[in-house]
Design a protein around this motif. Sequence first.
Motif, PDB file in Angstrom:
ATOM      1  N   GLY A   1      22.043   4.912  23.344  1.00 12.77           N
ATOM      2  CA  GLY A   1      21.386   5.460  24.253  1.00 12.77           C
ATOM      3  C   GLY A   1      19.887   5.743  23.871  1.00 12.77           C
ATOM      4  N   GLY A   2      19.695   5.295  22.704  1.00 18.06           N
ATOM      5  CA  GLY A   2      18.321   5.947  22.187  1.00 18.06           C
ATOM      6  C   GLY A   2      17.238   4.803  22.618  1.00 18.06           C
ATOM      7  N   VAL A   3      15.926   4.876  22.291  1.00 15.34           N
ATOM      8  CA  VAL A   3      15.127   3.907  22.592  1.00 15.34           C
ATOM      9  C   VAL A   3      15.159   2.587  21.523  1.00 15.34           C
ATOM     10  CG1 VAL A   3      13.351   5.319  23.578  1.00 15.34           C
ATOM     11  CG2 VAL A   3      12.960   5.009  21.066  1.00 15.34           C
ATOM     12  N   GLY A   4      15.755   2.897  20.204  1.00 12.71           N
ATOM     13  CA  GLY A   4      16.006   2.007  19.288  1.00 12.71           C
ATOM     14  C   GLY A   4      14.960   1.943  18.430  1.00 12.71           C
ATOM     15  N   TYR A   5      14.620   0.539  17.853  1.00 10.87           N
ATOM     16  CA  TYR A   5      13.859   0.345  16.837  1.00 10.87           C
ATOM     17  C   TYR A   5      12.962  -0.995  17.014  1.00 10.87           C
ATOM     18  CZ  TYR A   5      17.243   3.705  15.137  1.00 10.87           C
ATOM     19  OH  TYR A   5      17.861   4.912  15.056  1.00 10.87           O
ATOM     20  N   SER A   6      11.983  -1.165  16.486  1.00  8.83           N
ATOM     21  CA  SER A   6      11.519  -2.531  16.204  1.00  8.83           C
ATOM     22  C   SER A   6      11.428  -3.275  15.148  1.00  8.83           C
ATOM     23  CB  SER A   6       9.798  -2.204  16.383  1.00  8.83           C
ATOM     24  OG  SER A   6       9.562  -1.590  17.791  1.00  8.83           O
TER      25      SER A   6
ATOM     26  N   ILE B   1      14.756  -3.979  11.743  1.00  3.89           N
ATOM     27  CA  ILE B   1      16.071  -3.635  11.148  1.00  3.89           C
ATOM     28  C   ILE B   1      15.973  -2.546  10.033  1.00  3.89           C
ATOM     29  CG2 ILE B   1      17.894  -4.387   9.811  1.00  3.89           C
ATOM     30  CD1 ILE B   1      17.463  -7.176  10.961  1.00  3.89           C
ATOM     31  N   ALA B   2      14.827  -2.545   9.327  1.00  9.41           N
ATOM     32  CA  ALA B   2      14.629  -1.469   8.177  1.00  9.41           C
ATOM     33  C   ALA B   2      14.591  -0.337   8.755  1.00  9.41           C
ATOM     34  CB  ALA B   2      13.328  -1.679   7.421  1.00  9.41           C
ATOM     35  N   GLU B   3      14.238   0.169   9.995  1.00  9.78           N
ATOM     36  CA  GLU B   3      14.195   1.359  10.648  1.00  9.78           C
ATOM     37  C   GLU B   3      15.534   1.768  10.739  1.00  9.78           C
ATOM     38  OE1 GLU B   3      11.767   3.979  13.888  1.00  9.78           O
ATOM     39  OE2 GLU B   3      10.727   2.239  13.008  1.00  9.78           O
ATOM     40  N   GLN B   4      16.190   0.820  11.499  1.00 10.15           N
ATOM     41  CA  GLN B   4      17.684   1.339  11.859  1.00 10.15           C
ATOM     42  C   GLN B   4      18.591   1.574  10.622  1.00 10.15           C
ATOM     43  OE1 GLN B   4      19.374  -0.200  15.208  1.00 10.15           O
ATOM     44  NE2 GLN B   4      21.660  -0.895  14.269  1.00 10.15           N
ATOM     45  N   ARG B   5      18.224   0.802   9.521  1.00  9.48           N
ATOM     46  CA  ARG B   5      18.924   0.934   8.359  1.00  9.48           C
ATOM     47  C   ARG B   5      18.672   2.533   7.553  1.00  9.48           C
ATOM     48  NH1 ARG B   5      21.030  -3.127   5.213  1.00  9.48           N
ATOM     49  NH2 ARG B   5      19.890  -2.299   3.288  1.00  9.48           N
ATOM     50  N   VAL B   6      17.375   2.695   7.752  1.00  6.50           N
ATOM     51  CA  VAL B   6      16.916   4.170   7.344  1.00  6.50           C
ATOM     52  C   VAL B   6      17.777   5.257   7.940  1.00  6.50           C
ATOM     53  CG1 VAL B   6      15.126   5.859   6.831  1.00  6.50           C
ATOM     54  CG2 VAL B   6      14.831   3.649   6.465  1.00  6.50           C
TER      55      VAL B   6
ATOM     56  N   VAL C   1       6.108  -0.582  16.168  1.00  5.10           N
ATOM     57  CA  VAL C   1       5.983   0.418  16.829  1.00  5.10           C
ATOM     58  C   VAL C   1       7.315   1.301  16.725  1.00  5.10           C
ATOM     59  CG1 VAL C   1       6.420   0.873  19.639  1.00  5.10           C
ATOM     60  CG2 VAL C   1       4.839  -1.246  18.757  1.00  5.10           C
ATOM     61  N   SER C   2       6.950   2.388  16.816  1.00  6.93           N
ATOM     62  CA  SER C   2       8.237   3.288  16.400  1.00  6.93           C
ATOM     63  C   SER C   2       7.992   4.701  17.293  1.00  6.93           C
ATOM     64  CB  SER C   2       8.225   3.682  15.017  1.00  6.93           C
ATOM     65  OG  SER C   2       9.120   4.387  14.700  1.00  6.93           O
ATOM     66  N   ASN C   3       9.199   5.343  17.725  1.00  7.32           N
ATOM     67  CA  ASN C   3       9.015   6.328  18.322  1.00  7.32           C
ATOM     68  C   ASN C   3      10.016   7.559  18.081  1.00  7.32           C
ATOM     69  OD1 ASN C   3       9.046   5.373  22.113  1.00  7.32           O
ATOM     70  ND2 ASN C   3       7.425   5.287  20.454  1.00  7.32           N
ATOM     71  N   LYS C   4       9.818   8.837  17.898  1.00  4.36           N
ATOM     72  CA  LYS C   4      10.644   9.712  17.578  1.00  4.36           C
ATOM     73  C   LYS C   4      11.446  10.110  18.557  1.00  4.36           C
ATOM     74  CE  LYS C   4       7.238  11.925  14.091  1.00  4.36           C
ATOM     75  NZ  LYS C   4       6.775  13.241  13.808  1.00  4.36           N
ATOM     76  N   GLU C   5      12.481  10.999  18.413  1.00  6.85           N
ATOM     77  CA  GLU C   5      13.348  11.431  19.101  1.00  6.85           C
ATOM     78  C   GLU C   5      13.642  13.090  19.123  1.00  6.85           C
ATOM     79  OE1 GLU C   5      17.658  11.042  21.593  1.00  6.85           O
ATOM     80  OE2 GLU C   5      16.829   9.474  20.053  1.00  6.85           O
ATOM     81  N   ASN C   6      13.186  14.073  19.824  1.00  2.10           N
ATOM     82  CA  ASN C   6      13.362  15.297  19.626  1.00  2.10           C
ATOM     83  C   ASN C   6      12.574  15.826  18.014  1.00  2.10           C
ATOM     84  OD1 ASN C   6      14.561  15.697  21.737  1.00  2.10           O
ATOM     85  ND2 ASN C   6      16.613  15.186  20.833  1.00  2.10           N
ATOM     86  N   ASP C   7      11.524  15.249  17.678  1.00  2.06           N
ATOM     87  CA  ASP C   7      10.850  15.499  16.413  1.00  2.06           C
ATOM     88  C   ASP C   7      11.512  14.776  15.203  1.00  2.06           C
ATOM     89  OD1 ASP C   7       8.659  16.462  17.347  1.00  2.06           O
ATOM     90  OD2 ASP C   7       9.515  18.423  17.579  1.00  2.06           O
ATOM     91  N   GLY C   8      12.566  13.907  15.482  1.00  2.37           N
ATOM     92  CA  GLY C   8      13.298  13.314  14.346  1.00  2.37           C
ATOM     93  C   GLY C   8      13.534  11.954  14.510  1.00  2.37           C
ATOM     94  N   PRO C   9      14.272  11.183  13.627  1.00  2.12           N
ATOM     95  CA  PRO C   9      14.593   9.751  14.118  1.00  2.12           C
ATOM     96  C   PRO C   9      15.172   9.513  15.580  1.00  2.12           C
ATOM     97  CG  PRO C   9      15.157  10.527  11.745  1.00  2.12           C
ATOM     98  CD  PRO C   9      14.961  11.682  12.744  1.00  2.12           C
ATOM     99  N   GLY C  10      14.900   8.486  16.093  1.00  2.00           N
ATOM    100  CA  GLY C  10      15.597   7.804  17.119  1.00  2.00           C
ATOM    101  C   GLY C  10      16.801   7.306  17.132  1.00  2.00           C
ATOM    102  N   ARG C  11      17.607   7.612  18.129  1.00  2.00           N
ATOM    103  CA  ARG C  11      18.868   6.944  18.145  1.00  2.00           C
ATOM    104  C   ARG C  11      18.942   5.311  18.191  1.00  2.00           C
ATOM    105  NH1 ARG C  11      21.815   9.364  22.733  1.00  2.00           N
ATOM    106  NH2 ARG C  11      19.656   9.635  23.465  1.00  2.00           N
ATOM    107  N   PRO C  12      19.820   4.845  17.954  1.00  2.00           N
ATOM    108  CA  PRO C  12      19.888   3.224  18.045  1.00  2.00           C
ATOM    109  C   PRO C  12      20.097   2.839  19.645  1.00  2.00           C
ATOM    110  CG  PRO C  12      21.501   3.924  16.281  1.00  2.00           C
ATOM    111  CD  PRO C  12      21.132   5.173  16.767  1.00  2.00           C
ATOM    112  N   ALA C  13      19.512   1.891  20.145  1.00  2.00           N
ATOM    113  CA  ALA C  13      19.585   1.402  21.442  1.00  2.00           C
ATOM    114  C   ALA C  13      21.108   1.406  21.979  1.00  2.00           C
ATOM    115  CB  ALA C  13      19.023   0.117  21.715  1.00  2.00           C
ATOM    116  N   ALA C  14      21.945   0.922  21.113  1.00  2.00           N
ATOM    117  CA  ALA C  14      23.505   0.831  21.511  1.00  2.00           C
ATOM    118  C   ALA C  14      23.942   2.265  21.757  1.00  2.00           C
ATOM    119  CB  ALA C  14      24.272   0.241  20.296  1.00  2.00           C
TER     120      ALA C  14
END
Length: 336
Positions: A281-286, A288-293, A266-279
């Motif tokens: 204030g973003g919705v974060g990721y499901s 680790i690979a997505e956070q690393r990208v 499960v993955s969300n965009k933010e403002n048509d781009g990669p989302g921010r980490p939860a830490a």
Amino acid sequence: MKLATLRDGSRDGRLVVVSRDLARAVEVPEIARTLQAALDDWTRTAPALMAISGELNAGRLSDATRFDPAQALAPLPRAYQWADGSAYVNHVELVRRARGATMPPEFWTDPLMYQGASDHMVGPRADIALRDEAWGIDFEAEVAVVTGDVAMGTGASDALRHVRLLMLVNDVSLRNLIPAELAKGFGFLQSKPASSFSPVAATPDELGEAWRDGRVHLPLVTHFNGALFGRPEAGVDMTFGFGELIAHLARTRDLVAGSIVGSGTVSNKENDGPGRPAAQGGVGYSCIAEQRVVETIIGGAPVTPFMRFGDRVTIEMRDRAGHSVFGAIDQQLKQA
């Protein structure tokens, strides 16, 4: 209704009906001893199980006992089929970017899907047991459906009629094994070990208005070592709903009752781009690979390591009132 499989020393466990609040459970051997048996005869078993569920939720069953998720196996401890899609194309695009792979345009119109191993499904409280941290061990929080029989050629508009149950998945991935394996042109094998599933599987009606258009419109929440890692909305940015995923799988084959189809990470965009980490204030990721990208896109290199022995991941989905829908997947990584 909500169903679970409790350990009893056998490979397939014993089927129980679980109360809506996940507090109580009752065995139903007179209806079906296992979940697969119930799915095989759904026309007969579903009404009987629904009746038990109604009595259980009304508090009228004296033989009900406390439901202990630690005693739960995967709802289907082994399944005839497990196929995982990549319905959140944002995730696919980001992870491919990390591998230096281009994004073919057809990925936005034709679902990706791989055939996973289904001989052993891991329970919600079982350890993730693997041998080597160097494999790049990652969790992937997903939603999955369990189907009844689906005829070959069933279209997306009809496929949702065959959804019997929904549940959560931790589709463990070994990121450092994936590139070489995919380079062979024959798909995942070693890089996709056994997947783990939520304590409970629920019929679509249990989700109410949250289940619509073949999507679950609730946040999927992941904690990693006790800290919030992600809370993306599962109904947002899902390019292909479960109708399309089931139809894709059934294009050239019949599906038998008990087939499991996953949504992908499960993955969300933010403002048509990669989302921010939860830490931040973003919705974060499901995963680790997505956070690393995202770290690579922003800072030029990944910072967050993949899982290490002793790490813990928890995956759960709550309704808008804050009640857990499927119970939590709560696992620790241990060296096998």
